[in-house]
Design a protein around this motif. Structure first.
Motif, PDB file in Angstrom:
ATOM      1  N   LYS A 103       0.789  -1.200  -0.028  1.00 60.10           N
ATOM      2  CA  LYS A 103       0.241  -0.147  -0.089  1.00 60.10           C
ATOM      3  C   LYS A 103       0.935   1.256  -0.022  1.00 60.10           C
ATOM      4  CE  LYS A 103      -2.260  -1.427   3.849  1.00 60.10           C
ATOM      5  NZ  LYS A 103      -3.375  -1.285   4.813  1.00 60.10           N
ATOM      6  N   ASN A 104       2.001   1.197   0.627  1.00 60.21           N
ATOM      7  CA  ASN A 104       2.800   2.380   0.829  1.00 60.21           C
ATOM      8  C   ASN A 104       4.051   2.470   0.144  1.00 60.21           C
ATOM      9  OD1 ASN A 104       0.859   2.890   3.103  1.00 60.21           O
ATOM     10  ND2 ASN A 104       2.316   2.018   4.317  1.00 60.21           N
ATOM     11  N   SER A 105       4.591   1.369  -0.887  1.00 63.77           N
ATOM     12  CA  SER A 105       5.494   1.265  -1.469  1.00 63.77           C
ATOM     13  C   SER A 105       5.664   2.471  -2.589  1.00 63.77           C
ATOM     14  CB  SER A 105       5.596   0.127  -2.123  1.00 63.77           C
ATOM     15  OG  SER A 105       4.890  -0.001  -3.199  1.00 63.77           O
ATOM     16  N   HIS A 106       6.937   3.147  -2.708  1.00 62.03           N
ATOM     17  CA  HIS A 106       7.429   4.317  -3.677  1.00 62.03           C
ATOM     18  C   HIS A 106       8.302   3.491  -4.718  1.00 62.03           C
ATOM     19  CE1 HIS A 106       5.236   7.271  -1.463  1.00 62.03           C
ATOM     20  NE2 HIS A 106       5.964   6.553  -0.281  1.00 62.03           N
ATOM     21  N   VAL A 107       8.598   4.281  -5.836  1.00 61.62           N
ATOM     22  CA  VAL A 107       9.272   3.757  -6.990  1.00 61.62           C
ATOM     23  C   VAL A 107      10.725   3.373  -6.479  1.00 61.62           C
ATOM     24  CG1 VAL A 107      10.524   4.215  -9.018  1.00 61.62           C
ATOM     25  CG2 VAL A 107       8.083   4.804  -8.801  1.00 61.62           C
ATOM     26  N   GLN A 108      11.370   4.242  -5.882  1.00 63.25           N
ATOM     27  CA  GLN A 108      12.495   3.870  -5.181  1.00 63.25           C
ATOM     28  C   GLN A 108      12.641   2.623  -4.264  1.00 63.25           C
ATOM     29  OE1 GLN A 108      15.531   5.749  -5.724  1.00 63.25           O
ATOM     30  NE2 GLN A 108      16.364   3.935  -4.849  1.00 63.25           N
ATOM     31  N   ASP A 109      11.554   2.697  -3.278  1.00 65.48           N
ATOM     32  CA  ASP A 109      11.637   1.264  -2.418  1.00 65.48           C
ATOM     33  C   ASP A 109      11.755   0.183  -3.463  1.00 65.48           C
ATOM     34  OD1 ASP A 109      11.293   2.972  -0.091  1.00 65.48           O
ATOM     35  OD2 ASP A 109       8.991   2.838  -0.594  1.00 65.48           O
ATOM     36  N   VAL A 110      10.952  -0.035  -4.518  1.00 63.67           N
ATOM     37  CA  VAL A 110      11.110  -1.171  -5.276  1.00 63.67           C
ATOM     38  C   VAL A 110      12.473  -1.307  -6.101  1.00 63.67           C
ATOM     39  CG1 VAL A 110      10.165  -2.182  -7.218  1.00 63.67           C
ATOM     40  CG2 VAL A 110       8.335  -0.989  -5.675  1.00 63.67           C
ATOM     41  N   GLU A 111      12.771  -0.055  -6.323  1.00 63.97           N
ATOM     42  CA  GLU A 111      14.317  -0.150  -7.067  1.00 63.97           C
ATOM     43  C   GLU A 111      15.432  -0.751  -5.977  1.00 63.97           C
ATOM     44  OE1 GLU A 111      15.160   3.746  -8.576  1.00 63.97           O
ATOM     45  OE2 GLU A 111      13.585   3.368 -10.338  1.00 63.97           O
ATOM     46  N   ASP A 112      15.334  -0.419  -4.877  1.00 67.39           N
ATOM     47  CA  ASP A 112      16.018  -0.820  -3.772  1.00 67.39           C
ATOM     48  C   ASP A 112      15.951  -2.293  -3.546  1.00 67.39           C
ATOM     49  OD1 ASP A 112      17.108   1.757  -3.176  1.00 67.39           O
ATOM     50  OD2 ASP A 112      15.707   2.157  -1.503  1.00 67.39           O
ATOM     51  N   LEU A 113      14.542  -2.759  -3.627  1.00 67.76           N
ATOM     52  CA  LEU A 113      14.239  -4.162  -3.605  1.00 67.76           C
ATOM     53  C   LEU A 113      15.315  -4.989  -4.858  1.00 67.76           C
ATOM     54  CD1 LEU A 113      10.752  -5.078  -2.481  1.00 67.76           C
ATOM     55  CD2 LEU A 113      12.856  -5.738  -1.347  1.00 67.76           C
ATOM     56  N   ILE A 114      14.828  -4.649  -5.989  1.00 69.36           N
ATOM     57  CA  ILE A 114      15.452  -5.036  -7.154  1.00 69.36           C
ATOM     58  C   ILE A 114      16.946  -5.151  -7.142  1.00 69.36           C
ATOM     59  CG2 ILE A 114      15.861  -4.562  -9.828  1.00 69.36           C
ATOM     60  CD1 ILE A 114      13.115  -3.472  -9.844  1.00 69.36           C
ATOM     61  N   LYS A 115      17.606  -4.024  -6.650  1.00 68.36           N
ATOM     62  CA  LYS A 115      19.065  -3.963  -6.457  1.00 68.36           C
ATOM     63  C   LYS A 115      19.599  -4.907  -5.539  1.00 68.36           C
ATOM     64  CE  LYS A 115      23.396  -2.122  -6.755  1.00 68.36           C
ATOM     65  NZ  LYS A 115      23.973  -2.827  -5.833  1.00 68.36           N
ATOM     66  N   ILE A 116      18.931  -5.114  -4.444  1.00 66.08           N
ATOM     67  CA  ILE A 116      19.390  -6.176  -3.358  1.00 66.08           C
ATOM     68  C   ILE A 116      19.248  -7.516  -4.036  1.00 66.08           C
ATOM     69  CG2 ILE A 116      18.676  -7.298  -1.230  1.00 66.08           C
ATOM     70  CD1 ILE A 116      17.482  -4.425  -0.085  1.00 66.08           C
ATOM     71  N   ASN A 117      18.251  -7.748  -4.817  1.00 71.02           N
ATOM     72  CA  ASN A 117      17.975  -9.047  -5.444  1.00 71.02           C
ATOM     73  C   ASN A 117      19.194  -9.323  -6.395  1.00 71.02           C
ATOM     74  OD1 ASN A 117      16.304 -11.320  -4.636  1.00 71.02           O
ATOM     75  ND2 ASN A 117      15.277 -11.158  -6.579  1.00 71.02           N
ATOM     76  N   GLN A 118      19.457  -8.298  -7.061  1.00 72.83           N
ATOM     77  CA  GLN A 118      20.663  -8.519  -8.148  1.00 72.83           C
ATOM     78  C   GLN A 118      21.886  -8.879  -7.455  1.00 72.83           C
ATOM     79  OE1 GLN A 118      20.142  -4.455  -9.996  1.00 72.83           O
ATOM     80  NE2 GLN A 118      18.982  -5.318 -11.519  1.00 72.83           N
ATOM     81  N   ASP A 119      22.236  -8.272  -6.210  1.00 77.12           N
ATOM     82  CA  ASP A 119      23.251  -8.273  -5.431  1.00 77.12           C
ATOM     83  C   ASP A 119      23.291  -9.767  -4.889  1.00 77.12           C
ATOM     84  OD1 ASP A 119      24.204  -5.758  -5.809  1.00 77.12           O
ATOM     85  OD2 ASP A 119      23.456  -5.247  -3.795  1.00 77.12           O
ATOM     86  N   TYR A 120      22.054 -10.164  -4.460  1.00 75.64           N
ATOM     87  CA  TYR A 120      21.768 -11.687  -4.040  1.00 75.64           C
ATOM     88  C   TYR A 120      22.107 -12.642  -5.221  1.00 75.64           C
ATOM     89  CZ  TYR A 120      19.161 -15.812  -2.045  1.00 75.64           C
ATOM     90  OH  TYR A 120      18.786 -16.787  -1.479  1.00 75.64           O
TER      91      TYR A 120
END
Length: 216
Positions: A103-120
């Motif tokens: 409900k509260n997510s912003h574009v930057q939040d999702v981009e941070d998630l994507i970056k973390i998963n790329q690092d994973y």
């Protein structure tokens, strides 16, 4: 255990001793059922035995350490029943966090998630289990952060300490990291598309797959 080079500021010797010993237990540096001696720990930490004993008593209250009077003090063994109970709590709380995050997510939040998963993914390709675990933890922590619920974040941080210990012990070999990575990708897509039901299902599956493989 090697704690050389970790000399402690005497202003907060007891708290620092507590944190260092607890972190060594969580990371697996101190293994389940490993015997602990305050004399050895005090020498490695560069402080007197009294704050070490006080730290060990606190860790015993928190069930990271167990002891038998006049016999032994050791790192608590991993309790399978306790692990299952803690996982169920974490799943419930993190599901709530995910609901709020969607409900509260912003574009930057999702981009941070994507970056973390790329690092994973990079850590998987490098064959680095410790880095894999670090990025897996970051992924779940980011979801909780995205919820914007500080009290929920505090609760999960406390409860997850024992999960971190279990995962550190098993993560090197037991957990199917590629499967976890793909589940993370699905969660990200669901957040982007505001698909709450599928996101929560995949989050629960992600945690349950970890538990299933740890219990094998």
């Amino acid at each position: 255990m090697s704690l050389q080079g970790q000399k402690i500021n005497r202003v907060s010797m007891r708290n620092n001793a507590y944190e260092r010993i607890k972190n060594a237990i969580i990371s697996g540096e101190l293994k389940p059922e490993e015997r602990l001696r305050d004399k050895e720990l005090s020498e490695q930490l560069g402080i007197s035995r009294t704050p070490v004993r006080e730290a060990m008593l606190r860790l015993e209250d928190e069930e990271f350490i167990i002891s038998k009077p006049n016999s032994y003090t050791m790192v608590a063994p991993i309790d399978v029943i306790e692990v299952k109970e803690i996982y169920s709590i974490v799943i419930a709380l993190e599901t709530l966090a995910l609901e709020e995050a969607v409900k509260n997510s912003h574009v930057q939040d999702v981009e941070d998630l994507i970056k973390i998963n790329q690092d994973y993914q990079a850590a998987i390709e490098q064959g680095d289990p410790e880095l894999c675990l670090e990025n897996d933890r970051k992924f779940h922590a980011q979801i909780v952060k995205m919820s914007g619920n500080n009290e929920l974040e505090k609760l999960l941080t406390s409860v997850k300490e024992k999960i971190l210990r279990v995962e550190s012990y098993y993560f090197h070999n037991s957990l199917p990291k590629e499967e976890s990575l793909q589940q993370h990708n699905v969660i990200i897509e669901c957040i982007q598309n505001n698909e709450l039901e599928q996101a929560t299902k995949m989050l629960k599956d992600n945690w349950m797959n970890s538990l299933t493989n740890i219990m094998k």
